[in-house]
Design a protein around this motif. Sequence first.
Motif, PDB file in Angstrom:
ATOM      1  N   LYS A 676       0.820  -1.223   0.000  1.00 45.66           N
ATOM      2  CA  LYS A 676       0.000   0.000   0.000  1.00 45.66           C
ATOM      3  C   LYS A 676       0.848   1.265   0.000  1.00 45.66           C
ATOM      4  CE  LYS A 676      -3.857  -2.016   2.578  1.00 45.66           C
ATOM      5  NZ  LYS A 676      -4.643  -1.920   3.831  1.00 45.66           N
ATOM      6  N   LYS A 677       1.975   1.239   0.699  1.00 41.42           N
ATOM      7  CA  LYS A 677       2.791   2.444   0.856  1.00 41.42           C
ATOM      8  C   LYS A 677       3.893   2.550  -0.206  1.00 41.42           C
ATOM      9  CE  LYS A 677       2.074   2.472   5.881  1.00 41.42           C
ATOM     10  NZ  LYS A 677       2.742   2.445   7.214  1.00 41.42           N
ATOM     11  N   PHE A 678       3.794   1.758  -1.247  1.00 37.74           N
ATOM     12  CA  PHE A 678       4.843   1.744  -2.259  1.00 37.74           C
ATOM     13  C   PHE A 678       4.965   3.105  -2.953  1.00 37.74           C
ATOM     14  CE2 PHE A 678       6.459   1.124  -6.547  1.00 37.74           C
ATOM     15  CZ  PHE A 678       7.605   0.373  -6.303  1.00 37.74           C
ATOM     16  N   VAL A 679       6.210   3.548  -3.087  1.00 44.75           N
ATOM     17  CA  VAL A 679       6.506   4.791  -3.803  1.00 44.75           C
ATOM     18  C   VAL A 679       7.559   4.482  -4.864  1.00 44.75           C
ATOM     19  CG1 VAL A 679       7.391   7.144  -3.640  1.00 44.75           C
ATOM     20  CG2 VAL A 679       6.009   6.203  -1.771  1.00 44.75           C
ATOM     21  N   MET A 680       7.251   4.786  -6.130  1.00 46.51           N
ATOM     22  CA  MET A 680       8.179   4.528  -7.222  1.00 46.51           C
ATOM     23  C   MET A 680       9.375   5.472  -7.124  1.00 46.51           C
ATOM     24  SD  MET A 680       8.549   2.632 -10.047  1.00 46.51           S
ATOM     25  CE  MET A 680       6.922   2.198 -10.705  1.00 46.51           C
ATOM     26  N   GLU A 681      10.573   4.912  -7.227  1.00 51.45           N
ATOM     27  CA  GLU A 681      11.789   5.727  -7.163  1.00 51.45           C
ATOM     28  C   GLU A 681      11.857   6.682  -8.361  1.00 51.45           C
ATOM     29  OE1 GLU A 681      13.859   5.921  -4.821  1.00 51.45           O
ATOM     30  OE2 GLU A 681      13.684   4.091  -3.629  1.00 51.45           O
ATOM     31  N   GLU A 682      12.281   7.917  -8.116  1.00 50.15           N
ATOM     32  CA  GLU A 682      12.381   8.918  -9.194  1.00 50.15           C
ATOM     33  C   GLU A 682      13.362   8.480 -10.277  1.00 50.15           C
ATOM     34  OE1 GLU A 682      13.284  12.759  -7.704  1.00 50.15           O
ATOM     35  OE2 GLU A 682      11.463  12.898  -6.456  1.00 50.15           O
ATOM     36  N   ALA A 683      14.413   7.763  -9.872  1.00 50.98           N
ATOM     37  CA  ALA A 683      15.435   7.333 -10.836  1.00 50.98           C
ATOM     38  C   ALA A 683      14.838   6.428 -11.909  1.00 50.98           C
ATOM     39  CB  ALA A 683      16.560   6.608 -10.104  1.00 50.98           C
ATOM     40  N   ARG A 706      -9.841  -2.177  -0.306  1.00 54.37           N
ATOM     41  CA  ARG A 706      -8.608  -1.613   0.270  1.00 54.37           C
ATOM     42  C   ARG A 706      -7.433  -2.569   0.082  1.00 54.37           C
ATOM     43  NH1 ARG A 706      -9.286  -1.964   6.887  1.00 54.37           N
ATOM     44  NH2 ARG A 706      -9.422  -4.217   7.075  1.00 54.37           N
ATOM     45  N   ASN A 707      -7.699  -3.711  -0.524  1.00 57.10           N
ATOM     46  CA  ASN A 707      -6.637  -4.696  -0.740  1.00 57.10           C
ATOM     47  C   ASN A 707      -6.586  -5.079  -2.212  1.00 57.10           C
ATOM     48  OD1 ASN A 707      -5.532  -5.558   2.028  1.00 57.10           O
ATOM     49  ND2 ASN A 707      -7.747  -5.568   2.322  1.00 57.10           N
ATOM     50  N   HIS A 708      -5.909  -4.304  -2.987  1.00 59.57           N
ATOM     51  CA  HIS A 708      -5.727  -4.646  -4.386  1.00 59.57           C
ATOM     52  C   HIS A 708      -4.338  -4.172  -4.818  1.00 59.57           C
ATOM     53  CE1 HIS A 708      -6.205  -0.421  -5.466  1.00 59.57           C
ATOM     54  NE2 HIS A 708      -7.362  -0.382  -4.828  1.00 59.57           N
ATOM     55  N   HIS A 709      -3.961  -4.590  -6.001  1.00 58.86           N
ATOM     56  CA  HIS A 709      -2.639  -4.240  -6.521  1.00 58.86           C
ATOM     57  C   HIS A 709      -2.605  -2.799  -7.028  1.00 58.86           C
ATOM     58  CE1 HIS A 709      -4.887  -5.403 -10.199  1.00 58.86           C
ATOM     59  NE2 HIS A 709      -4.198  -4.401 -10.730  1.00 58.86           N
ATOM     60  N   ARG A 710      -1.385  -2.329  -7.256  1.00 56.89           N
ATOM     61  CA  ARG A 710      -1.149  -1.144  -8.093  1.00 56.89           C
ATOM     62  C   ARG A 710      -0.308  -1.624  -9.274  1.00 56.89           C
ATOM     63  NH1 ARG A 710       1.451   3.492  -4.694  1.00 56.89           N
ATOM     64  NH2 ARG A 710       1.134   4.654  -6.633  1.00 56.89           N
TER      65      ARG A 710
END
Length: 717
Positions: A676-683, A706-710
């Motif tokens: 849920k808290k995944f943040v894609m790296e800018e690089a 509230r429980n699914h993929h991104r």
Amino acid sequence: MQFYAICPKGVEGLLADELESFGATNIKEHPTHIAFEGDLKLAYTSCLHSRLANRVYLCLLDDNFDSVDELYQKVNTIEWSWHYDFKQTFLVNCVARKNKHIRHSGFGGQKVKDAIVDYFTERYEQRPSVDKENPDYRVHALVNGNQIKVGIDLCGHGLNQRGYREEGGRAPIKENLAAALLLRADWPALAEQGYDFHDPMCGSGTLLIEAAMMAAKIAPGLLKPEYAFKSWKQHDEALWQEVLTDAMDIAEKGKQGLKNHFYGSDSFRKNLPLAKDNCQASGLAEFITIEEQDIRHPKKEAISDKGLLLSNPPYAERLGEEEQVTQLYRDFGDYMKVRCDGWKAAFITTDEQFAKAVGIRSHKQYKFKNGALDCKLYLFEVTEDNYYKPFDPTKWNRDWENNLAEGAVMLKNRMRKNMQRLKSYLKQNDVSCYRLYDADLPEYAAVIDVYENEVHIQEYMPPKEIPDKVSRKRLQDIVRVTAGLLEIPEVNVHLKQRQRQKGKQQYTKQSGDEDFKVVYEHGFKFQVNLKQYLDTGLFLDHRKTRKMLMNDVEGKKFLNLFAYTGSVSVYAAMGGASTTTVDMSKTYLDWAKKNFSLNGITPYGHSFVQSDCMQWLEEQSGERQYDVIFLDPPTFSNSKRMETTFDVQRDQEQLISLTMSLLAPKGKLYFSNNFKKFVMEEAIGEQYQVQEITGKTLPPDFKNSRNHHRCWLIQHS
């Protein structure tokens, strides 16, 4: 003289009656104890004869206090030298409740101890010693609000410790609670009338022995007649010997006149020697028969014409045990009807549903605490007039809406609304496996997934402040409403508890059942297992993703990393791609091969690789190229097969870089994860073309979940 006695919760009224039968006067019930008055003979009698008390105390102080100093002064003014010598060792036990000055029991105990030590120091210039293991006497302090009660323990050991039981077996019941159950079941009167006694799940034999002792009028303290009052200065040894001798005479006459028969049995073979040893230690083995017997396969003949059956059957203590335990109670009901027809019966359990499963109407119930568990004792008359057909979980319950709790009605309405919303989508897209509910209501925190005519429910671990009994009731509501709305039997509803999976847990079996089921999705076949693993084998939230990929891979080379059971690979193969399926688990790769076989896909042109995906990517070093890659890693992994741990947030840049080295110049990488808290790296965005396409990949049944993929589409710049 003033006394007070403590006992298990729910036993207070019975203990008050017992003390009155001993001759106690001015009896008062309190939430934590029974206060009473009497002479020294009553004190000895209570210690020796009480079947219900845990301990009996001589009360030295019963007063109010408004400060810690006042508590100290009141304890310090007790004439301790009338009771004990400064050379004797002691120990203070304190129970403190609802007092702003004494906020925990340890502090209260310390202050009482200080007051006693200072008493002897001030008068005799000698300091008594504390002995935590084997003190000469024990002081008990009870702080309840602004009230303080201080007493000396006349027993020295818990009165429930009769002396016949060295080990308790599985889920033992304490002796004084067993005695309380017998009294509520009216056993003393029934024993006088010649009734027999039976416990078909006897464990270590506690109920049998207590019943025999009660019928023979054997004082429960006779096996262990060593008491702390013997080191008390006011002890009258002659009076004690008189009380003890009278009890021994009554017991001997009781054994000689005992005509009742006591039958114990158990299906757990290891319990039998233990029960027999305890019966032998009690001196009552000649009156008690112990045998191995499974209530599911009972002897057909009745035990005797009249008797009392009393038992403490198993409870469902872990998630998912309810159905197994419920079936045991159904078998228990059948057993009573065969072997105890016309008898009186009683048992203690934690859940009303278990009591109903026996199929015999209870005419009375009593509340008790068995340790920390809230329980009820159910009383029955085993007669045909009281028989009824209990709920059968193998059939759809047409009356499921009757007497629903208020919360369950809200759950029903929400699920019915969800079903209506999804109805046209499911029909138009030939979808029979879907998410029906995902913790829409906070009180009912669970995920409900439908797999054709069966249901997979994952309960979120409830907060610690929610009592277990409340959680279990809500879970029962979920099962009942789900089965009712979908018109399926409750045995088709499978329960698991969902919590964050760490390391090997994500691959751990949840049960030993090898129970696979074939389901359909968009006309394709997939094998799922709703019992054995936390995940079923088919990620429903990727239904739309799988179809999107199938339409994009004809004539192309397709790579599926962290492939799980290969459902995405099946879609790709059916879409005309040559596929490579990589996963670390042999179990899941074999599962993937079965999915291929189910759909008539020949193995030619397709490969299955068992490997740690990160290691495999490094080994390829960009030698191969794929047109479409699906990358769906776990959030975290530390399997034995891996040399290091994997964390999707931490390792994303390395993972995507290695994967992109295998992607053709105009190829597409579909990258997905469930963190849920995944943040894609800018690089990554600076090096490649990155587009989040989560909205396009989520089917309607997961739009509000509230429980699914991104999901992201990543391509070379």
